[in-house]
Design a protein around this motif. Structure first.
Motif, PDB file in Angstrom:
ATOM      1  N   GLN A  73       0.797  -1.229   0.000  1.00 42.57           N
ATOM      2  CA  GLN A  73       0.000   0.000   0.000  1.00 42.57           C
ATOM      3  C   GLN A  73       0.827   1.275   0.000  1.00 42.57           C
ATOM      4  OE1 GLN A  73      -2.233  -1.054   3.538  1.00 42.57           O
ATOM      5  NE2 GLN A  73      -1.138   0.448   4.761  1.00 42.57           N
ATOM      6  N   GLY A  74       2.144   1.146   0.088  1.00 42.33           N
ATOM      7  CA  GLY A  74       3.013   2.316   0.042  1.00 42.33           C
ATOM      8  C   GLY A  74       3.432   2.792   1.419  1.00 42.33           C
ATOM      9  N   TYR A  75       4.572   3.437   1.444  1.00 40.16           N
ATOM     10  CA  TYR A  75       5.137   3.946   2.690  1.00 40.16           C
ATOM     11  C   TYR A  75       4.243   5.030   3.291  1.00 40.16           C
ATOM     12  CZ  TYR A  75       8.304   6.570   5.722  1.00 40.16           C
ATOM     13  OH  TYR A  75       8.855   7.245   6.784  1.00 40.16           O
ATOM     14  N   SER A  76       3.845   5.989   2.489  1.00 41.32           N
ATOM     15  CA  SER A  76       3.047   7.113   3.008  1.00 41.32           C
ATOM     16  C   SER A  76       1.665   6.686   3.468  1.00 41.32           C
ATOM     17  CB  SER A  76       2.909   8.208   1.945  1.00 41.32           C
ATOM     18  OG  SER A  76       4.166   8.761   1.652  1.00 41.32           O
ATOM     19  N   ASN A  77       1.125   5.649   2.860  1.00 42.48           N
ATOM     20  CA  ASN A  77      -0.209   5.174   3.224  1.00 42.48           C
ATOM     21  C   ASN A  77      -0.196   4.182   4.379  1.00 42.48           C
ATOM     22  OD1 ASN A  77      -1.507   6.703   1.245  1.00 42.48           O
ATOM     23  ND2 ASN A  77      -1.151   5.132  -0.297  1.00 42.48           N
ATOM     24  N   THR A  78       0.969   3.893   4.890  1.00 44.55           N
ATOM     25  CA  THR A  78       1.100   2.954   6.001  1.00 44.55           C
ATOM     26  C   THR A  78       1.430   3.731   7.268  1.00 44.55           C
ATOM     27  OG1 THR A  78       1.906   1.235   4.508  1.00 44.55           O
ATOM     28  CG2 THR A  78       2.335   0.931   6.857  1.00 44.55           C
ATOM     29  N   GLY A  79       0.572   3.615   8.229  1.00 47.26           N
ATOM     30  CA  GLY A  79       0.799   4.301   9.493  1.00 47.26           C
ATOM     31  C   GLY A  79       1.456   3.399  10.527  1.00 47.26           C
ATOM     32  N   ILE A  80       2.101   4.035  11.476  1.00 43.41           N
ATOM     33  CA  ILE A  80       2.754   3.307  12.564  1.00 43.41           C
ATOM     34  C   ILE A  80       1.725   2.466  13.328  1.00 43.41           C
ATOM     35  CG2 ILE A  80       3.869   3.624  14.827  1.00 43.41           C
ATOM     36  CD1 ILE A  80       5.798   3.902  12.476  1.00 43.41           C
ATOM     37  N   ASN A  81       0.546   3.021  13.571  1.00 44.92           N
ATOM     38  CA  ASN A  81      -0.470   2.277  14.312  1.00 44.92           C
ATOM     39  C   ASN A  81      -0.909   1.022  13.564  1.00 44.92           C
ATOM     40  OD1 ASN A  81      -0.446   4.004  16.509  1.00 44.92           O
ATOM     41  ND2 ASN A  81      -2.048   5.318  15.664  1.00 44.92           N
ATOM     42  N   GLN A  82      -0.969   1.090  12.237  1.00 39.98           N
ATOM     43  CA  GLN A  82      -1.323  -0.093  11.453  1.00 39.98           C
ATOM     44  C   GLN A  82      -0.236  -1.159  11.580  1.00 39.98           C
ATOM     45  OE1 GLN A  82      -1.683   0.441   7.182  1.00 39.98           O
ATOM     46  NE2 GLN A  82      -2.765  -1.503   6.939  1.00 39.98           N
ATOM     47  N   ILE A  83       1.006  -0.742  11.537  1.00 39.30           N
ATOM     48  CA  ILE A  83       2.117  -1.690  11.684  1.00 39.30           C
ATOM     49  C   ILE A  83       2.056  -2.349  13.055  1.00 39.30           C
ATOM     50  CG2 ILE A  83       4.641  -1.917  11.842  1.00 39.30           C
ATOM     51  CD1 ILE A  83       4.766   0.381   9.716  1.00 39.30           C
ATOM     52  N   ILE A  84       1.829  -1.553  14.091  1.00 41.55           N
ATOM     53  CA  ILE A  84       1.735  -2.079  15.454  1.00 41.55           C
ATOM     54  C   ILE A  84       0.595  -3.097  15.552  1.00 41.55           C
ATOM     55  CG2 ILE A  84       1.112  -1.449  17.832  1.00 41.55           C
ATOM     56  CD1 ILE A  84       2.664   1.238  17.252  1.00 41.55           C
ATOM     57  N   GLU A  85      -0.546  -2.744  14.999  1.00 42.12           N
ATOM     58  CA  GLU A  85      -1.715  -3.623  15.061  1.00 42.12           C
ATOM     59  C   GLU A  85      -1.489  -4.919  14.291  1.00 42.12           C
ATOM     60  OE1 GLU A  85      -6.159  -3.566  13.262  1.00 42.12           O
ATOM     61  OE2 GLU A  85      -5.571  -1.753  14.372  1.00 42.12           O
TER      62      GLU A  85
END
Length: 170
Positions: A23-35
């Motif tokens: 989905q791309g770097y800019s479209n990926t949030g830290i909270n999504q990675i954590i989840e």
């Protein structure tokens, strides 16, 4: 056996790899990675102070894995000229595996939009490593020297980048 810290580190990078590519770097949030990594926020920040730190680690690991695979593919071939063609076969196979989503390095470089010198240095290192690897294969190929080794290596490199851009754009 991996230590707990290494397991968490790998989980974070595995998740970032999947999300940054999909989905791309800019479209990926830290909270999504954590989840999606199923870790605590503190665990992420223990390993990566910023999202850019995570991006740099992603590029470094992707680069390492990419070249390990590429060298293994090329080393299966014995004929020096065929080794050059094996690069293209490898790139095609990787694109099939990644469902023609493009080169992870080109994608993140085009999309991340960072001017952090550490990130730029890592992206540049991937390009230099690619060019040097191709140049070594060209030098060993015994080509007719219509072009210098440097010119032929650069031509092959540009062809590979164009291959990814073309596949990624359409």
């Amino acid at each position: 056996m991996k230590q707990r810290g290494q397991v968490v580190f790998d989980k974070i990078l595995d998740t970032a790899d999947k999300l940054f590519y999909k989905q791309g770097y800019s479209n990926t949030g830290i909270n999504q990675i954590i989840e999606e990594a199923d870790i605590a926020k503190a665990s992420l920040y223990k390993h990566f102070e910023t999202k850019t730190d995570l991006l740099i680690a992603y590029v470094q690991r992707t680069h390492e894995l990419w070249f390990t695979r590429l060298e293994a593919s090329v080393n299966k071939v014995t004929d020096p000229k065929e080794k050059i063609l094996a690069i293209f076969d490898h790139h095609t196979q990787r694109q099939e595996i990644r469902q023609f989503g493009g080169c992870p390095f080109i994608k993140v470089n085009d999309e991340a939009g960072t001017d952090d010198p550490r990130f730029l240095k890592e992206i540049q290192a991937t390009k230099i490593h690619s060019k040097e690897f191709i140049k070594m294969l060209v030098g060993n190929s015994g080509h007719k020297k219509v072009l210098s080794d440097e010119e032929l290596a650069e031509t092959i490199y540009v062809m590979l980048e164009g291959f990814y851009r073309y596949r990624f754009c359409f």
